[in-house]
Design an enzyme around this catalytic site. Sequence first.
Site, PDB file in Angstrom:
ATOM      1  N   GLU A  21     -16.585 -28.400  47.337  1.00 22.88           N
ATOM      2  CA  GLU A  21     -15.192 -28.811  47.155  1.00 22.88           C
ATOM      3  C   GLU A  21     -15.007 -30.019  46.237  1.00 22.88           C
ATOM      4  O   GLU A  21     -13.959 -30.630  46.201  1.00 22.88           O
ATOM      5  CB  GLU A  21     -14.530 -29.074  48.525  1.00 22.88           C
ATOM      6  N   TYR A  28     -16.706 -32.900  46.403  1.00 25.35           N
ATOM      7  CA  TYR A  28     -17.031 -34.185  47.033  1.00 25.35           C
ATOM      8  C   TYR A  28     -18.387 -34.696  46.503  1.00 25.35           C
ATOM      9  O   TYR A  28     -19.037 -34.042  45.676  1.00 25.35           O
ATOM     10  CB  TYR A  28     -17.059 -34.031  48.551  1.00 25.35           C
ATOM     11  N   ARG A  66     -23.084 -27.021  53.205  1.00 21.56           N
ATOM     12  CA  ARG A  66     -22.035 -26.238  52.532  1.00 21.56           C
ATOM     13  C   ARG A  66     -22.219 -26.362  51.030  1.00 21.56           C
ATOM     14  O   ARG A  66     -22.027 -27.433  50.446  1.00 21.56           O
ATOM     15  CB  ARG A  66     -20.663 -26.745  52.975  1.00 21.56           C
ATOM     16  N   HIS A  83     -11.318 -29.376  44.941  1.00 21.50           N
ATOM     17  CA  HIS A  83      -9.915 -29.703  45.239  1.00 21.50           C
ATOM     18  C   HIS A  83      -9.071 -29.846  43.973  1.00 21.50           C
ATOM     19  O   HIS A  83      -7.876 -29.637  44.005  1.00 21.50           O
ATOM     20  CB  HIS A  83      -9.825 -30.974  46.081  1.00 21.50           C
ATOM     21  N   GLN A  93       1.932 -24.527  55.966  1.00 20.62           N
ATOM     22  CA  GLN A  93       3.115 -25.365  56.166  1.00 20.62           C
ATOM     23  C   GLN A  93       2.974 -26.415  57.265  1.00 20.62           C
ATOM     24  O   GLN A  93       3.519 -27.502  57.131  1.00 20.62           O
ATOM     25  CB  GLN A  93       4.331 -24.487  56.441  1.00 20.62           C
ATOM     26  N   LEU A 109      16.515 -24.597  55.930  1.00 17.84           N
ATOM     27  CA  LEU A 109      15.884 -23.998  57.093  1.00 17.84           C
ATOM     28  C   LEU A 109      14.549 -23.405  56.681  1.00 17.84           C
ATOM     29  O   LEU A 109      14.419 -22.774  55.661  1.00 17.84           O
ATOM     30  CB  LEU A 109      16.752 -22.853  57.623  1.00 17.84           C
ATOM     31  N   ASP A 110      13.544 -23.606  57.472  1.00 14.50           N
ATOM     32  CA  ASP A 110      12.365 -22.775  57.272  1.00 14.50           C
ATOM     33  C   ASP A 110      11.820 -22.367  58.625  1.00 14.50           C
ATOM     34  O   ASP A 110      12.216 -22.879  59.660  1.00 14.50           O
ATOM     35  CB  ASP A 110      11.327 -23.418  56.362  1.00 14.50           C
TER      36      ASP A 110
HETATM   37  P1  NAP Z   1      17.156 -23.667  49.714  1.00  8.83           P
HETATM   38  O1  NAP Z   1      15.741 -24.048  49.703  1.00  8.83           O
HETATM   39  O2  NAP Z   1      18.145 -24.522  50.374  1.00  8.83           O
HETATM   40  O3  NAP Z   1      17.559 -23.457  48.182  1.00  8.83           O
HETATM   41  C1  NAP Z   1      18.820 -23.082  47.805  1.00  8.83           C
HETATM   42  C2  NAP Z   1      18.942 -23.108  46.295  1.00  8.83           C
HETATM   43  O4  NAP Z   1      20.247 -22.762  45.964  1.00  8.83           O
HETATM   44  C3  NAP Z   1      18.662 -24.439  45.672  1.00  8.83           C
HETATM   45  O5  NAP Z   1      17.932 -24.203  44.478  1.00  8.83           O
HETATM   46  C4  NAP Z   1      20.036 -25.012  45.368  1.00  8.83           C
HETATM   47  O6  NAP Z   1      19.816 -25.770  44.222  1.00  8.83           O
HETATM   48  C5  NAP Z   1      20.868 -23.770  45.172  1.00  8.83           C
HETATM   49  N1  NAP Z   1      22.242 -23.899  45.659  1.00  8.83           N
HETATM   50  C6  NAP Z   1      22.679 -24.437  46.815  1.00  8.83           C
HETATM   51  N2  NAP Z   1      24.003 -24.351  46.915  1.00  8.83           N
HETATM   52  C7  NAP Z   1      24.431 -23.739  45.805  1.00  8.83           C
HETATM   53  C8  NAP Z   1      25.712 -23.367  45.319  1.00  8.83           C
HETATM   54  N3  NAP Z   1      26.807 -23.609  46.003  1.00  8.83           N
HETATM   55  N4  NAP Z   1      25.781 -22.773  44.118  1.00  8.83           N
HETATM   56  C9  NAP Z   1      24.675 -22.519  43.413  1.00  8.83           C
HETATM   57  N5  NAP Z   1      23.434 -22.846  43.811  1.00  8.83           N
HETATM   58  C10 NAP Z   1      23.327 -23.449  44.993  1.00  8.83           C
HETATM   59  O7  NAP Z   1      17.358 -22.234  50.335  1.00  8.83           O
HETATM   60  P2  NAP Z   1      16.521 -20.904  50.191  1.00  8.83           P
HETATM   61  O8  NAP Z   1      15.843 -20.774  48.897  1.00  8.83           O
HETATM   62  O9  NAP Z   1      17.470 -19.852  50.586  1.00  8.83           O
HETATM   63  O10 NAP Z   1      15.437 -21.035  51.278  1.00  8.83           O
HETATM   64  C11 NAP Z   1      15.794 -21.203  52.624  1.00  8.83           C
HETATM   65  C12 NAP Z   1      14.656 -21.859  53.364  1.00  8.83           C
HETATM   66  O11 NAP Z   1      13.590 -20.990  53.554  1.00  8.83           O
HETATM   67  C13 NAP Z   1      14.134 -23.068  52.609  1.00  8.83           C
HETATM   68  O12 NAP Z   1      13.952 -24.155  53.463  1.00  8.83           O
HETATM   69  C14 NAP Z   1      12.850 -22.638  52.114  1.00  8.83           C
HETATM   70  O13 NAP Z   1      11.922 -23.711  52.048  1.00  8.83           O
HETATM   71  C15 NAP Z   1      12.441 -21.600  53.130  1.00  8.83           C
HETATM   72  N6  NAP Z   1      11.581 -20.692  52.447  1.00  8.83           N
HETATM   73  C16 NAP Z   1      10.338 -21.102  52.250  1.00  8.83           C
HETATM   74  C17 NAP Z   1       9.494 -20.315  51.557  1.00  8.83           C
HETATM   75  C18 NAP Z   1       8.088 -20.738  51.356  1.00  8.83           C
HETATM   76  O14 NAP Z   1       7.404 -20.109  50.609  1.00  8.83           O
HETATM   77  N7  NAP Z   1       7.612 -21.794  51.991  1.00  8.83           N
HETATM   78  C19 NAP Z   1       9.921 -19.115  51.026  1.00  8.83           C
HETATM   79  C20 NAP Z   1      11.231 -18.723  51.235  1.00  8.83           C
HETATM   80  C21 NAP Z   1      12.064 -19.535  51.940  1.00  8.83           C
HETATM   81  P3  NAP Z   1      20.984 -26.552  43.442  1.00  8.83           P
HETATM   82  O15 NAP Z   1      21.853 -27.101  44.517  1.00  8.83           O
HETATM   83  O16 NAP Z   1      20.257 -27.574  42.637  1.00  8.83           O
HETATM   84  O17 NAP Z   1      21.613 -25.535  42.589  1.00  8.83           O
HETATM   85 FE1  SF4 Z   2      -1.666 -23.334  58.896  1.00  7.92          FE
HETATM   86 FE2  SF4 Z   2       0.247 -21.514  58.533  1.00  7.92          FE
HETATM   87 FE3  SF4 Z   2      -2.206 -20.746  59.325  1.00  7.92          FE
HETATM   88 FE4  SF4 Z   2      -0.665 -22.037  60.988  1.00  7.92          FE
HETATM   89  S1  SF4 Z   2      -0.238 -20.037  60.132  1.00  7.92           S
HETATM   90  S2  SF4 Z   2      -2.802 -22.461  60.586  1.00  7.92           S
HETATM   91  S3  SF4 Z   2       0.435 -23.443  59.625  1.00  7.92           S
HETATM   92  S4  SF4 Z   2      -1.687 -21.714  57.408  1.00  7.92           S
END
Ligand code: NAP
Ligand code: SF4
Length: 671
Positions: A167, A169, A217, A255, A342, A655-656
């Site tokens: 990795e 190290y 490792r 890394h 996450q 929300l996530d």
């Molecule tokens: P989000 O993360 O809140 O993103 C919403 C996007 O829409 C932002 O880019 C925002 O940017 C834009 N937006 C907000 N209000 C708007 C409006 N009135 N008009 C136009 N654009 C607007 O929501 P999301 O993408 O739906 O995701 C929801 C949750 O699920 C998030 O917390 C995300 O982290 C999670 N999620 C995570 C993953 C992952 O891979 N970890 C994958 C999918 C979803 P601007 O305001 O700059 O335009």
């Molecule tokens: Fe980590 Fe996601 Fe696996 Fe849980 S499910 S151990 S948070 S990678």
Amino acid sequence: MNTPYPHLLAPLDLGFTTLRNRVLMGSMHTGLEDIGNAHERLAAFYGARAKGGVGLIVTGGFAPNQDSIVMRGASILDNEAEAEKHRVITNAVHEHGGKICVQILHTGRYAYTKQPVAPSAIKAPINPATPREMTEADIAQTIADFAQCAAMVRHAGYDGVEIMGSEGYLINEFVAPRTNHRTDRWGGSFENRIRFGLEVVRAVRERVGREFIVIFRVSMLDLVDDGSTWDEVVGFAKALEKAGVDIINTGIGWHEARIPTIMTAVPRAAFTSVTRRLMGEVKIPLITSNRINDPQVAEDIIARGDADMVSMARPFLADADFVAKAAAGRADAINTCIACNQACLDHIFSMQLASCLVNPFACHEFDVTVEPASAPKRVAVVGAGPAGLAAATLLAERGHRVTLFDEATEIGGQFNYAKRIPGKEEFGETLRYFGTRLKELDVDVRLGRRVAAGDLAGFEHVVVATGVVPRTPPIPGIDHPKVVGYVDAITGRKPVGTKVALIGAGGIGFDVAELLTHADAGGDLATYRKEWGIDFGYTGNRGGLADPQMAAPPREVWLLQRKPTKLGEGLAKTTGWARRLLLQKRGVHMLGGCQYLCIDDAGLHLRVGDDERVLDVDTVVICAGQEPRRELVAGLEAAGTPFTLVGGADVAAELDAKRAIFQATEFAVEF
Ligand code: NAP
Ligand code: SF4
């Protein structure tokens, strides 16, 4: 042996000791090491995994001296008083028939300290501090410190050590020409570059004696320029065997490598072919690792001779009983790690205690217990997304009588969309797990039925887990036929053209961009290998790097946001960089600071700074976040039915699933 996994569950005889099966719980730093009652917490954490049947555990890294720590305050194991504190850990594991080794980790130039040390004074791209070149005296002292640490590990009652040599190290830094520019006997020729690692092994072996497990490792695929060649990997492995190593573990990727090696998008067991190439070159057992999260996958690896043992780390955060469930033929009951990072790595990199998105109890074994409810109630959970599923199953486990409603005909909510994104198929495993739990716990599941507050009158409590509704931004022309919501785009309910603008660049905007630009280049592994430029067979460069070969994406995509900041800035710490990089490789246009003017037959009209332009796209996909879905609330209030909002129905902003599951779990464990 009467088990579906005869190879995985077969014992492994090391001559002086026998491991009860071929499953290694790989080293993970959890953060438990660095907080109050650390040893008791670690004892509860590792004890639970030993009870769950794992053959051999390797702890998170412990430093042999002050120079080798990850950062200030990290754990050093160099004296008897400290070693004594570890007995509670070793006892907890041995009580359940398990074995446990300590990983000895010298971070070298990756140390987040004022003055890291390294073979040569070459700065790592992921650390602002330039390391100091180690002197001959430093090297001698460090070798002695490794040996002293190993002796203290033995004193504490552990079964062995893992010497971290991969990795990127310290030991890896000596081995690779990338980081070792020395001209003395510790650098230059291959024999000189591996000398440090070999001396560490010899010194450790001398201090701990023959009958003590020493795992090393080895970095089998560095994935950086000027890493090792395959011949060097083999040569080093043979020399390590001679120097007294009992088992060789596989390390993949430094890394600082710009290739993801453990996130969801990495295909399962992607790297076992690398370990396989070393099989037969040495006589000692080999462990393979990376993205193995399923007992059948692990069984197949050993059955086809890719390795003698399988290392899984995060899968033991997701489910402490992984091995016991597999052994009992209950693989369907395993809570599978979905490789999202996450709640584990993302937490560690933001200085929080690790846990697990699908198992919020991980790393809380010492301080949280699930007790039967003192007064079981009739509870309705409305919404079978991640929050509703977590609440329903835990409430039922505690003895409440639970009915779970959802208007959809399948459980899963937003996870049903996530699992359709190429590389996120693992999310379906969480739904399989919850499906099994609902049956085991006899939850009354009523799908395909939309309930109103009036239908819930007979319940003593209602958990409102109704999730979110996608936001419709007030852009002129939002009703134009070329506008599609992200749900319709992901499910394919509505067609998406070949030139596409995505409004919104949050997690879902990135997901949709990945989906729409995905070109299958011959299966998951071939696509991953080509897109990221991995030379599994070491046919060309040192380090196993190849030129990426991007298949032409099926669509031209513009990913847009209003904020002027870098796109994807809010994505998860340990995976966001790879998601951004992948879209860049696929030619996705990323634009921040957008003002959406209107959508019409000509396309999407935008203003970016002073520049007005029209993107002549066929489709505009709306990924503009969500609003909480709470239509039940007024009726429940009017009827006087007690209720609790969880997940997106509570707060939709950003929300996530982690927040949804954690919140629902916190509620259900207390209710
Ligand atoms: P989000 O993360 O809140 O993103 C919403 C996007 O829409 C932002 O880019 C925002 O940017 C834009 N937006 C907000 N209000 C708007 C409006 N009135 N008009 C136009 N654009 C607007 O929501 P999301 O993408 O739906 O995701 C929801 C949750 O699920 C998030 O917390 C995300 O982290 C999670 N999620 C995570 C993953 C992952 O891979 N970890 C994958 C999918 C979803 P601007 O305001 O700059 O335009
Ligand atoms: Fe980590 Fe996601 Fe696996 Fe849980 S499910 S151990 S948070 S990678």
